[in-house]
Design an enzyme around this catalytic site. Sequence first.
Site, PDB file in Angstrom:
ATOM      1  N   HIS A 158       0.952   1.943 -10.203  1.00 47.78           N
ATOM      2  CA  HIS A 158      -0.029   2.375  -9.204  1.00 47.78           C
ATOM      3  C   HIS A 158      -1.379   1.744  -9.543  1.00 47.78           C
ATOM      4  O   HIS A 158      -1.839   1.841 -10.688  1.00 47.78           O
ATOM      5  CB  HIS A 158      -0.229   3.893  -9.243  1.00 47.78           C
ATOM      6  CG  HIS A 158       0.954   4.725  -8.871  1.00 47.78           C
ATOM      7  ND1 HIS A 158       1.050   5.381  -7.659  1.00 47.78           N
ATOM      8  CD2 HIS A 158       2.083   5.037  -9.546  1.00 47.78           C
ATOM      9  CE1 HIS A 158       2.178   6.072  -7.620  1.00 47.78           C
ATOM     10  NE2 HIS A 158       2.831   5.887  -8.748  1.00 47.78           N
TER      11      HIS A 158
ATOM     12  N   HIS B  44       7.233   1.102 -10.877  1.00 50.31           N
ATOM     13  CA  HIS B  44       6.074   0.699 -10.076  1.00 50.31           C
ATOM     14  C   HIS B  44       4.796   1.058 -10.804  1.00 50.31           C
ATOM     15  O   HIS B  44       4.705   2.095 -11.460  1.00 50.31           O
ATOM     16  CB  HIS B  44       6.095   1.326  -8.682  1.00 50.31           C
ATOM     17  CG  HIS B  44       6.325   2.807  -8.670  1.00 50.31           C
ATOM     18  ND1 HIS B  44       7.567   3.355  -8.894  1.00 50.31           N
ATOM     19  CD2 HIS B  44       5.488   3.840  -8.476  1.00 50.31           C
ATOM     20  CE1 HIS B  44       7.484   4.680  -8.827  1.00 50.31           C
ATOM     21  NE2 HIS B  44       6.218   5.001  -8.583  1.00 50.31           N
TER      22      HIS B  44
ATOM     23  N   ASN C 227       4.298   6.298 -13.811  1.00 47.78           N
ATOM     24  CA  ASN C 227       4.945   7.572 -14.098  1.00 47.78           C
ATOM     25  C   ASN C 227       6.370   7.312 -14.579  1.00 47.78           C
ATOM     26  O   ASN C 227       7.023   6.382 -14.112  1.00 47.78           O
ATOM     27  CB  ASN C 227       4.968   8.444 -12.840  1.00 47.78           C
ATOM     28  CG  ASN C 227       3.568   8.827 -12.384  1.00 47.78           C
ATOM     29  OD1 ASN C 227       2.705   9.130 -13.204  1.00 47.78           O
ATOM     30  ND2 ASN C 227       3.334   8.822 -11.076  1.00 47.78           N
TER      31      ASN C 227
ATOM     32  N   ARG D 133       0.837  -1.205   0.000  1.00 44.14           N
ATOM     33  CA  ARG D 133       0.000   0.000   0.000  1.00 44.14           C
ATOM     34  C   ARG D 133       0.872   1.254   0.000  1.00 44.14           C
ATOM     35  O   ARG D 133       1.888   1.303   0.708  1.00 44.14           O
ATOM     36  CB  ARG D 133      -0.945   0.004   1.215  1.00 44.14           C
ATOM     37  CG  ARG D 133      -1.948  -1.109   1.135  1.00 44.14           C
ATOM     38  CD  ARG D 133      -3.095  -0.995   2.113  1.00 44.14           C
ATOM     39  NE  ARG D 133      -3.819  -2.261   2.124  1.00 44.14           N
ATOM     40  CZ  ARG D 133      -4.735  -2.615   1.235  1.00 44.14           C
ATOM     41  NH1 ARG D 133      -5.079  -1.779   0.266  1.00 44.14           N
ATOM     42  NH2 ARG D 133      -5.335  -3.788   1.306  1.00 44.14           N
TER      43      ARG D 133
ATOM     44  N   VAL E  36      10.118   7.934  -7.378  1.00 45.10           N
ATOM     45  CA  VAL E  36      10.942   6.802  -6.940  1.00 45.10           C
ATOM     46  C   VAL E  36      11.391   6.046  -8.187  1.00 45.10           C
ATOM     47  O   VAL E  36      10.558   5.565  -8.975  1.00 45.10           O
ATOM     48  CB  VAL E  36      10.163   5.866  -5.992  1.00 45.10           C
ATOM     49  CG1 VAL E  36      11.020   4.669  -5.601  1.00 45.10           C
ATOM     50  CG2 VAL E  36       9.687   6.622  -4.753  1.00 45.10           C
TER      51      VAL E  36
HETATM   52  P1  AMP Z   1       5.871   8.053  -8.331  1.00 44.16           P
HETATM   53  O1  AMP Z   1       5.617   9.540  -8.292  1.00 44.16           O
HETATM   54  O2  AMP Z   1       5.133   7.369  -9.435  1.00 44.16           O
HETATM   55  O3  AMP Z   1       7.351   7.742  -8.336  1.00 44.16           O
HETATM   56  O4  AMP Z   1       5.238   7.473  -7.013  1.00 44.16           O
HETATM   57  C1  AMP Z   1       5.965   7.174  -5.859  1.00 44.16           C
HETATM   58  C2  AMP Z   1       4.957   6.745  -4.814  1.00 44.16           C
HETATM   59  O5  AMP Z   1       5.665   6.054  -3.787  1.00 44.16           O
HETATM   60  C3  AMP Z   1       4.196   7.907  -4.152  1.00 44.16           C
HETATM   61  O6  AMP Z   1       2.805   7.711  -4.336  1.00 44.16           O
HETATM   62  C4  AMP Z   1       4.599   7.778  -2.689  1.00 44.16           C
HETATM   63  O7  AMP Z   1       3.549   8.105  -1.800  1.00 44.16           O
HETATM   64  C5  AMP Z   1       5.006   6.315  -2.583  1.00 44.16           C
HETATM   65  N1  AMP Z   1       5.949   5.981  -1.521  1.00 44.16           N
HETATM   66  C6  AMP Z   1       7.125   6.601  -1.238  1.00 44.16           C
HETATM   67  N2  AMP Z   1       7.743   6.001  -0.215  1.00 44.16           N
HETATM   68  C7  AMP Z   1       6.954   4.949   0.150  1.00 44.16           C
HETATM   69  C8  AMP Z   1       7.061   3.935   1.137  1.00 44.16           C
HETATM   70  N3  AMP Z   1       8.093   3.871   1.979  1.00 44.16           N
HETATM   71  N4  AMP Z   1       6.060   3.020   1.230  1.00 44.16           N
HETATM   72  C9  AMP Z   1       5.008   3.084   0.389  1.00 44.16           C
HETATM   73  N5  AMP Z   1       4.861   4.010  -0.569  1.00 44.16           N
HETATM   74  C10 AMP Z   1       5.819   4.934  -0.686  1.00 44.16           C
END
Ligand code: AMP
Length: 115
Positions: free
Chosen positions: A101, A99, A86, A28, A95
């Site tokens: 979403h 990944h 993204n 999550r 990140v």
């Molecule tokens: P993006 O902008 O597509 O790289 O999305 C990165 C996502 O990772 C964001 O929605 C963050 O809220 C989520 N995120 C960052 N750190 C963590 C973590 N430790 N555990 C779960 N989600 C995370």
Amino acid sequence: MSTIFSKIVEGELAADIVYRDDRVTAFRDINPAAPTHILIVPNREIPTVNDLADEDEALAGHMLLVARDLAKSEGIAESGYRLIINCNRDGNQEVFHLHLHLLGGRPLGGMVKRT
Ligand code: AMP
């Protein structure tokens, strides 16, 4: 250098893991944008979609099928959901560990804000 998501995959960082197998881990989002907000990540560190190799075709498809199954188990398959990946600056990627979403549980509105 390993990413936050690699640390989650390796069990070095806590996360609310909802699914895992030998290829992907799903957990999550820590800052959910919808009632269901799950991230599906490859266990192997792949920075962006740009870094997927042709040999990763099955892995990429597997991520989609895991999202399908999680949408069902989260009870949002029928109401609907959105899958987002993204990429890089204009995609607002934060990140750099690929990944997917999975978002749902409320009407999500238009796809992208028209500026
Ligand atoms: P993006 O902008 O597509 O790289 O999305 C990165 C996502 O990772 C964001 O929605 C963050 O809220 C989520 N995120 C960052 N750190 C963590 C973590 N430790 N555990 C779960 N989600 C995370």
